[in-house]
Every structure is written in C-alpha cells, then in structure tokens.
Design a protein around this motif. Structure first.
Motif, PDB file in Angstrom:
ATOM      1  N   ASP A  22       0.586  -1.240   0.081  1.00 54.64           N
ATOM      2  CA  ASP A  22      -0.026  -0.235   0.207  1.00 54.64           C
ATOM      3  C   ASP A  22       1.113   1.193  -0.156  1.00 54.64           C
ATOM      4  OD1 ASP A  22      -2.369   1.582  -0.198  1.00 54.64           O
ATOM      5  OD2 ASP A  22      -2.208   1.586   2.009  1.00 54.64           O
ATOM      6  N   VAL A  23       1.805   1.477  -0.478  1.00 53.39           N
ATOM      7  CA  VAL A  23       2.702   2.683  -1.223  1.00 53.39           C
ATOM      8  C   VAL A  23       2.112   3.513  -2.025  1.00 53.39           C
ATOM      9  CG1 VAL A  23       4.822   3.421  -1.563  1.00 53.39           C
ATOM     10  CG2 VAL A  23       5.232   0.829  -0.583  1.00 53.39           C
ATOM     11  N   HIS A  24       2.169   4.531  -0.728  1.00 59.18           N
ATOM     12  CA  HIS A  24       1.464   6.081  -1.757  1.00 59.18           C
ATOM     13  C   HIS A  24       3.445   6.773  -1.684  1.00 59.18           C
ATOM     14  CE1 HIS A  24      -2.488   5.746  -0.767  1.00 59.18           C
ATOM     15  NE2 HIS A  24      -2.253   5.075  -0.849  1.00 59.18           N
ATOM     16  N   THR A  26       4.365  10.896  -2.456  1.00 60.01           N
ATOM     17  CA  THR A  26       3.438  12.277  -2.553  1.00 60.01           C
ATOM     18  C   THR A  26       5.103  13.253  -2.450  1.00 60.01           C
ATOM     19  OG1 THR A  26       1.462  11.710  -1.405  1.00 60.01           O
ATOM     20  CG2 THR A  26       2.057  13.850  -1.924  1.00 60.01           C
ATOM     21  N   ASN A  56       0.913  13.174  -6.328  1.00 59.44           N
ATOM     22  CA  ASN A  56       0.649  11.890  -5.804  1.00 59.44           C
ATOM     23  C   ASN A  56       1.152  11.026  -7.403  1.00 59.44           C
ATOM     24  OD1 ASN A  56      -0.356  12.616  -3.323  1.00 59.44           O
ATOM     25  ND2 ASN A  56      -2.143  12.916  -4.944  1.00 59.44           N
ATOM     26  N   LYS A  59      -0.120   5.558  -5.787  1.00 62.60           N
ATOM     27  CA  LYS A  59      -1.417   5.834  -5.461  1.00 62.60           C
ATOM     28  C   LYS A  59      -1.510   4.291  -4.190  1.00 62.60           C
ATOM     29  CE  LYS A  59      -2.256   8.968  -8.364  1.00 62.60           C
ATOM     30  NZ  LYS A  59      -3.681   9.397  -9.498  1.00 62.60           N
ATOM     31  N   GLY A  60      -1.153   4.145  -3.645  1.00 56.72           N
ATOM     32  CA  GLY A  60      -1.938   3.007  -3.103  1.00 56.72           C
ATOM     33  C   GLY A  60      -1.342   1.693  -3.597  1.00 56.72           C
ATOM     34  N   SER A  95       5.502   7.954   1.385  1.00 57.70           N
ATOM     35  CA  SER A  95       3.953   9.199   2.300  1.00 57.70           C
ATOM     36  C   SER A  95       3.829   8.155   2.983  1.00 57.70           C
ATOM     37  CB  SER A  95       3.922  10.191   1.641  1.00 57.70           C
ATOM     38  OG  SER A  95       4.392  10.683   0.473  1.00 57.70           O
ATOM     39  N   LYS A  96       3.209   7.108   2.855  1.00 56.45           N
ATOM     40  CA  LYS A  96       2.179   6.217   3.402  1.00 56.45           C
ATOM     41  C   LYS A  96       3.031   5.129   2.720  1.00 56.45           C
ATOM     42  CE  LYS A  96      -2.874   5.086   3.978  1.00 56.45           C
ATOM     43  NZ  LYS A  96      -4.075   5.164   3.662  1.00 56.45           N
ATOM     44  N   GLY A  97       2.478   3.648   3.593  1.00 54.11           N
ATOM     45  CA  GLY A  97       2.974   2.153   3.242  1.00 54.11           C
ATOM     46  C   GLY A  97       3.700   1.685   3.403  1.00 54.11           C
TER      47      GLY A  97
END
Length: 262
Positions: A22-24, A26, A56, A59-60, A95-97
């Motif tokens: 689930d990599v983001h 940004t 972005n 995105k996930g 940024s996330k994941g």
C-alpha cells in the motif's frame, strides 16, 4: 482505461524478496503560471503558500516479488515508475505504506559517483566501491568489465570524452559484473546499441536464473518481453496490471495506441 487486474498467485514454495505494501509517494512542490498566480492573489506576504501543490506520484500500490523473478515495469512518461523504484531501493521515502526486502536492492545508477575527469578504468573501481564491492573484487573484474562494455580502446581515457552510449555501457557493466540478490535497472540500456543491448539482456537473464531478482524499467516492450517473466504496468501512480508479460504488454500497447514493441 484498462481494467486493473491482480497477479496470479505464486506457488507455495516461492520465496518473497520484495514486498510493496500500500505504498503512496507524494511530493510537495511550488506551482507557477497563471493558475498559481490567481490562486495566490491577495495572499500578502504568505501568498507563496497558496502555490504549494501535492503531486501523488504513487497511489496505494501493492505487490510481492519472488526469488528468481525478472519483473518489467512499464508505463507512460511521468507515471511514477522511477519514483517507485527509488522507494524500493530506499532512496525515496514513502508517504504511506511500507517496502520490505530480503536484501538491499541495487539501483543501477552509479553515474552520480562516476567522475568525468577520471579514466574509465578508475571509474570502474570508484563505481564498484559505490555499489558495495571490495577493492579486491572490483580490481579483479576490471578487464572483464572493460570487455563486456566494449571499451578496450577507450578505458584509459577520461569519461568526459565518452558518448552517452559509452557511459551507459560502462555503468551497466560495472553493476552487472557480479550477481545481486535484487537488481533494479532503470532505463539504463536506452542509449546502448543493439549488440550491447542483447548482451545486457542475456546477462540479466543469467542473474535471474541464479535466483537473483530483477526489475527492468524500460520503454522498449521488446526488451521487456525478451528479458522478463512478469510485467507490472504503472499509470499515473496507479497499478493497472500485473501478470503475464505478453498479456500486460498487449493491453499497454492498446492503451497507448502503439503498433510495435520497439
């Protein structure tokens, strides 16, 4: 727009080497132009803040790469391919994941540490040290690297005299002189000639067959088909398809309107 598809399930004996969960990614950048000027109008001393935009890049995205796989990464320019590869190599923060790997991935891109005023031979040693090889290892491989790159007549000349194709051949030859558990090749062969590209693709298949795992980012669909046993298509930061090379390449070519794999 092509429909997103899931990859086939691996065999129970498959060993995961890279997990992208689930990599983001940004980026925050300052925008310019008429839209940014209008948005910032009336903002006073802090008006520049209104020109700050988020891009972005990824995105996930989620997937798992297994031991011995050779994975092609395709997508339009600006789709996020290189950002994703840099994240896998640990060079770009997510940024996330999260990204997990069983070994340190090697991103083929030692050009930043190669010095134009040094000879090709000295740059082989420098590039090898940057990739984590010992001096003894890389000095033992100088002749082999020189021959693979086809630079026997130029290896004593400073790299500033090399063409872009010669420099690309040397960079690849340094990185491919030894096996890697995880190797990322990002458009490094785009400026190589046909003969060198064939040698490079054969070398990448050798590394894959010795249980190394490979990512190949390329706009040449033929190189992807000749080298990879799996393809991931990234478009505008989204994972579009992940699976059989011919199936994914055919869908991508239909999406872009391409009539050949060159």
């Amino acid at each position: 727009m092509a429909a997103k598809t899931k990859t086939q399930q691996p065999s129970k004996s498959a060993v995961p080497v890279v997990v992208v969960d689930d990599v983001h990614i940004t980026y925050k950048v300052f925008s310019s132009g008429r839209r940014a000027t209008r948005a910032a109008a009336g903002g006073g001393i802090f008006s520049r803040k209104l020109g700050l935009r988020e891009v972005n890049a990824i995105k996930g995205v989620s997937f798992t790469i297994y031991e011995g796989e050779s994975v092609g990464i395709i997508g339009s320019n600006g789709s996020g391919k290189s950002s994703l590869m840099r994240a896998i190599a640990g060079l770009t923060p997510v940024s996330k994941g999260a990204v997990f790997s069983s070994a340190r991935p090697t991103l083929l891109g030692v050009g930043a540490v190669l010095l134009p005023n040094l000879s090709g031979e000295k740059n082989i040693v420098l590039g090898g040290l940057a990739l984590g090889f010992s001096r003894k290892q890389i000095e033992a491989d100088v002749d082999k690297i020189t021959e693979f790159a086809g630079l026997q007549d130029f290896i004593d000349l400073p790299m500033r005299t090399y063409s872009s194709g010669m420099s690309a051949r040397l960079r690849f030859s340094i990185a491919a002189s030894r096996d890697h558990e995880i190797l990322i090749v990002d458009e490094a062969l785009a400026v190589g000639d046909q003969e060198f590209r064939q040698r490079s693709e054969a070398r990448m298949r050798e590394m894959r067959d010795r249980a190394g795992s490979l990512f190949l980012v390329s706009h040449s669909m033929q190189s992807i088909l000749d080298t990879c046993n799996r393809v991931i298509w990234i478009e505008k930061g989204d994972l579009m398809m992940d699976g059989d090379p011919q199936t994914v390449v055919d869908a991508y070519n239909k999406f872009t309107g391409a009539t050949s794999n060159d």
